[in-house]
Motif scaffolding. Structure first.
Motif, PDB file in Angstrom:
ATOM      1  N   HIS A 130       0.642  -1.140   0.151  1.00 56.56           N
ATOM      2  CA  HIS A 130       0.040   0.023   0.085  1.00 56.56           C
ATOM      3  C   HIS A 130       0.830   1.293  -0.171  1.00 56.56           C
ATOM      4  O   HIS A 130       1.567   1.403   0.976  1.00 56.56           O
ATOM      5  N   ASP A 131       0.700   2.115  -1.104  1.00 62.18           N
ATOM      6  CA  ASP A 131       1.557   3.264  -1.194  1.00 62.18           C
ATOM      7  C   ASP A 131       0.832   4.617  -1.406  1.00 62.18           C
ATOM      8  O   ASP A 131       1.550   5.580  -1.774  1.00 62.18           O
ATOM      9  N   SER A 173       5.257   3.614   6.789  1.00 62.16           N
ATOM     10  CA  SER A 173       3.868   3.470   6.511  1.00 62.16           C
ATOM     11  C   SER A 173       3.389   1.992   6.506  1.00 62.16           C
ATOM     12  O   SER A 173       4.109   1.228   6.024  1.00 62.16           O
TER      13      SER A 173
END
Ligand code: B12
Length: 225
Positions: A109-110, A154
């Protein structure tokens, strides 16, 4: 058309996986002088979040979610590259500090990290974005190489949050904990999590991340003076 209506349209475009409409909305916003980063956060991202909830309720399938996520990613990149241009035009920003950003190992997920990175850049920081699925060793190696001020990670999966803890442990082991201020983010992260693992800070979104980074960099500068 006011910006709120544009944000609603942007949300609609993502919910309906309509890339053509999404691109047209970006053009319209640019023509009307609406801040594109705000359009990304308040419009497209809100649609993306809602889509996640729809997926969780089982209304859409994973391939449908992935299709929409690809569009979200294209739009994010499109907006960020446009902002990149104006950044250049704004020319020589004062380099306030350097932040290393990465999505942790095992996590692809970016989108959110990209938004945070871009918002920090727009606020005058140099951001080195290592991308996604970055192992702790690589994060530390790059932090040393670029002599950064902050390491920001993150994690969007509960199963990959442990990498953020691993980073703290490794920094202590390598006697680097005092050198780098660490910051964690991503939907499953909380302030409690940050405190528990010994991270410097937690931030819930891009705007808050800028506040946290400003506070840290200002206090660091004051200490030096
Ligand atoms: C889009 C998406 C995907 C896309 C990712 C595309 C991409 N390039 O990023 C695709 C379809 C590929 C995907 C895959 C998967 N996904 Co997914 N995905 C999502 C979804 C719908 C939205 C995430 C997103 O982009 N949000 C929008 C951005 C803007 O928000 P954000 O990421 O939270 O970022 C904001 C803040 O968190 C914060 N922030 C983020 N990072 C950082 C970092 C720092 C330092 C700071 C300060 C702040 C910060 O600022 C951002 C801006 O405000 C979420 C559901 C959701 N609503 O969150 C599920 C979700 C995260 N995915 C989930 C899952 C399970 C998966 C898969 C395992 C599915 C599967 N079975 O294959 C795989 C994971 C593969 C892997 N190894 O990583 C789960 C995670 C559950 C959990 N708690 O572990 C979720 C919650 C959906 C669900 N409920 O089931 N996914």
């Amino acid at each position: 058309m006011n910006s709120t209506t544009l944000f609603e349209k942007a949300k609609y475009a993502i919910l309906n996986s309509d890339e053509e409409l999404a691109l047209a909305i970006v053009e319209e916003a640019a023509e009307k002088g609406v801040d594109l980063l705000t359009l990304l956060i308040e419009g497209f991202s809100k649609g993306n979040d809602e889509l996640g909830e729809i997926f969780e309720r089982g209304v859409i399938s994973l391939p449908e979610l992935m299709y929409a996520a690809d569009i979200m990613r294209d739009i994010t990149e499109h907006i960020l590259s446009r902002l990149g241009k104006s950044e250049e035009e704004k020319a020589l920003f004062t380099r306030k500090g350097t932040i290393l950003m990465a999505t942790v190992a095992g996590d692809i997920h970016d989108i959110g990290k990209g938004i945070v990175a871009s918002t920090l850049r727009n606020s005058g920081y140099q951001v080195i974005d290592l991308g996604c699925e970055v192992p702790v060793d690589e994060i530390i190696k790059r932090a040393e190489e670029y002599d950064v001020d902050i390491i920001a990670t993150s994690a969007l999966l509960t199963s990959t949050m442990s990498e953020q803890k691993k980073l703290e442990i490794e920094l202590v082991k390598r006697k680097l904990k005092e050198k780098y201020f660490t910051m964690v983010g991503g939907a499953p992260c909380t302030k409690r999590w940050a405190d528990k693992i010994g991270a410097g800070a937690y931030s819930s979104d891009a705007i808050d991340a800028v506040k946290v980074v400003n506070e840290y960099i200002n206090s660091k500068t004051e200490k030096k003076e």
